[in-house]
Design a protein around this motif. Sequence first.
Motif, PDB file in Angstrom:
ATOM      1  N   SER A 174      41.615  32.372  34.048  1.00 41.93           N
ATOM      2  CA  SER A 174      41.051  32.783  35.333  1.00 41.93           C
ATOM      3  C   SER A 174      39.960  33.821  35.105  1.00 41.93           C
ATOM      4  O   SER A 174      40.029  34.612  34.160  1.00 41.93           O
ATOM      5  CB  SER A 174      42.129  33.366  36.254  1.00 41.93           C
ATOM      6  N   THR A 175      38.974  33.836  36.006  1.00 35.51           N
ATOM      7  CA  THR A 175      37.933  34.871  35.959  1.00 35.51           C
ATOM      8  C   THR A 175      38.303  36.059  36.831  1.00 35.51           C
ATOM      9  O   THR A 175      37.531  37.008  36.961  1.00 35.51           O
ATOM     10  CB  THR A 175      36.589  34.300  36.453  1.00 35.51           C
ATOM     11  N   GLY A 176      39.487  35.995  37.431  1.00 33.29           N
ATOM     12  CA  GLY A 176      39.904  37.019  38.389  1.00 33.29           C
ATOM     13  C   GLY A 176      40.398  38.307  37.760  1.00 33.29           C
ATOM     14  O   GLY A 176      40.284  38.534  36.545  1.00 33.29           O
ATOM     15  N   ASP A 177      40.986  39.156  38.589  1.00 31.52           N
ATOM     16  CA  ASP A 177      41.452  40.479  38.212  1.00 31.52           C
ATOM     17  C   ASP A 177      42.514  40.401  37.111  1.00 31.52           C
ATOM     18  O   ASP A 177      43.558  39.763  37.272  1.00 31.52           O
ATOM     19  CB  ASP A 177      42.037  41.178  39.442  1.00 31.52           C
ATOM     20  N   LYS A 178      42.248  41.050  35.995  1.00 33.07           N
ATOM     21  CA  LYS A 178      43.134  40.952  34.835  1.00 33.07           C
ATOM     22  C   LYS A 178      44.481  41.632  35.064  1.00 33.07           C
ATOM     23  O   LYS A 178      45.514  41.174  34.573  1.00 33.07           O
ATOM     24  CB  LYS A 178      42.434  41.542  33.603  1.00 33.07           C
ATOM     25  N   ALA A 179      44.498  42.723  35.803  1.00 32.59           N
ATOM     26  CA  ALA A 179      45.765  43.410  36.061  1.00 32.59           C
ATOM     27  C   ALA A 179      46.694  42.520  36.884  1.00 32.59           C
ATOM     28  O   ALA A 179      47.902  42.443  36.627  1.00 32.59           O
ATOM     29  CB  ALA A 179      45.513  44.726  36.783  1.00 32.59           C
ATOM     30  N   ALA A 180      46.124  41.838  37.884  1.00 36.21           N
ATOM     31  CA  ALA A 180      46.920  40.926  38.705  1.00 36.21           C
ATOM     32  C   ALA A 180      47.409  39.745  37.876  1.00 36.21           C
ATOM     33  O   ALA A 180      48.542  39.265  38.044  1.00 36.21           O
ATOM     34  CB  ALA A 180      46.101  40.434  39.898  1.00 36.21           C
ATOM     35  N   LEU A 181      46.566  39.278  36.961  1.00 31.65           N
ATOM     36  CA  LEU A 181      46.967  38.186  36.074  1.00 31.65           C
ATOM     37  C   LEU A 181      48.108  38.621  35.162  1.00 31.65           C
ATOM     38  O   LEU A 181      49.056  37.860  34.908  1.00 31.65           O
ATOM     39  CB  LEU A 181      45.780  37.730  35.227  1.00 31.65           C
ATOM     40  N   GLU A 182      48.027  39.836  34.664  1.00 34.66           N
ATOM     41  CA  GLU A 182      49.085  40.371  33.799  1.00 34.66           C
ATOM     42  C   GLU A 182      50.420  40.407  34.540  1.00 34.66           C
ATOM     43  O   GLU A 182      51.465  40.042  33.989  1.00 34.66           O
ATOM     44  CB  GLU A 182      48.721  41.775  33.318  1.00 34.66           C
ATOM     45  N   ALA A 183      50.390  40.847  35.788  1.00 30.72           N
ATOM     46  CA  ALA A 183      51.613  40.935  36.588  1.00 30.72           C
ATOM     47  C   ALA A 183      52.203  39.550  36.809  1.00 30.72           C
ATOM     48  O   ALA A 183      53.421  39.342  36.706  1.00 30.72           O
ATOM     49  CB  ALA A 183      51.315  41.616  37.923  1.00 30.72           C
ATOM     50  N   LEU A 184      51.340  38.583  37.130  1.00 29.08           N
ATOM     51  CA  LEU A 184      51.796  37.203  37.301  1.00 29.08           C
ATOM     52  C   LEU A 184      52.367  36.667  36.001  1.00 29.08           C
ATOM     53  O   LEU A 184      53.432  36.027  35.982  1.00 29.08           O
ATOM     54  CB  LEU A 184      50.636  36.334  37.778  1.00 29.08           C
TER      55      LEU A 184
END
Length: 308
Positions: A174-184
């Motif tokens: 994803s090109t999105g927010d890395k912190a949110a990706l980490e949580a997911l």
Amino acid sequence: MAYTATDVKNLRERTGAGMMDCKKALDESGGDMEAAVDSLRAKGLAAAAKKSSRTAAEGLVGVAVEGTKGVAVEVNSETDFVAKNDQFQDFVRKTTEVALKASSDDVEALKGAAYPGGGTVADTLTNNVATIGENQQLRRMKTVSVGDGVVVPYVHNAAAPNLGKIGVLVALESTGDKAALEALGKQLAMHIAAAFPLALNADDLDAEMLDRERKIAAEKAAESGKPAEVQAKMVDGAVAKFAKENALLSQVFVMDNKTPVAQVVAAAAKDVGAPVALKDYVRFQLGEGIEKEESDFAAEVAAAAGLS
């Protein structure tokens, strides 16, 4: 006799079935372990196939991530005591870091790679066996990566940072927010540790495994005595259910026990700020598929079953 007391013991461990049921299944299969497992499952005497991956060896699984690449490595030892040894833990940790730089998941190539401080990974392993006094094996590795996104590590039953009995990696593109990706990724990793998917999606499930499930379902359907067309539907339904329950993207998310993982990933785009794709994963459970000798128990089985 085409099997031994140890075979009876191993079949019991794999299926959870009773000793005499295991002995009968081995009699009927001529000692063929896989055929005996299938027979017990078809008769409803065995638990799910997942039991066949019960931990049967000691050691540690190590995970490491650098940038958008991650790797999991399993190193086995004879006892859990050695797995708690600082020298052994240091070896697993450093070998996992070396594996991060590997160009493939070739364990033999990893053994030949340079080890920090001198020599090769194999040289260090041989020295460890000599100094610790217990056999150790570098068993397997797997790498995952993404072009843009995150690779999230997770260790269940951690013995030390990034070392434990179950190691998981989740690769999210994803090109999105890395912190949110980490949580997911952390939530998905915990799901994977608990739910033990066998493949990312149904198309990736092993064809031979599906064929075995179909044969088992057909045997169960035949025992129902229902018309052939009904039996065919029963078999198709059983295989579809198996695929759904064992492919990661179609599994029900353990966090809410209702939403398929694929929908969880798709819905995460709102928080991440861009579409999210679950590209790959790794789940290494220490010792899965390895049988450990337990001679005393085997002797007990032999005595009770009348085997020599």
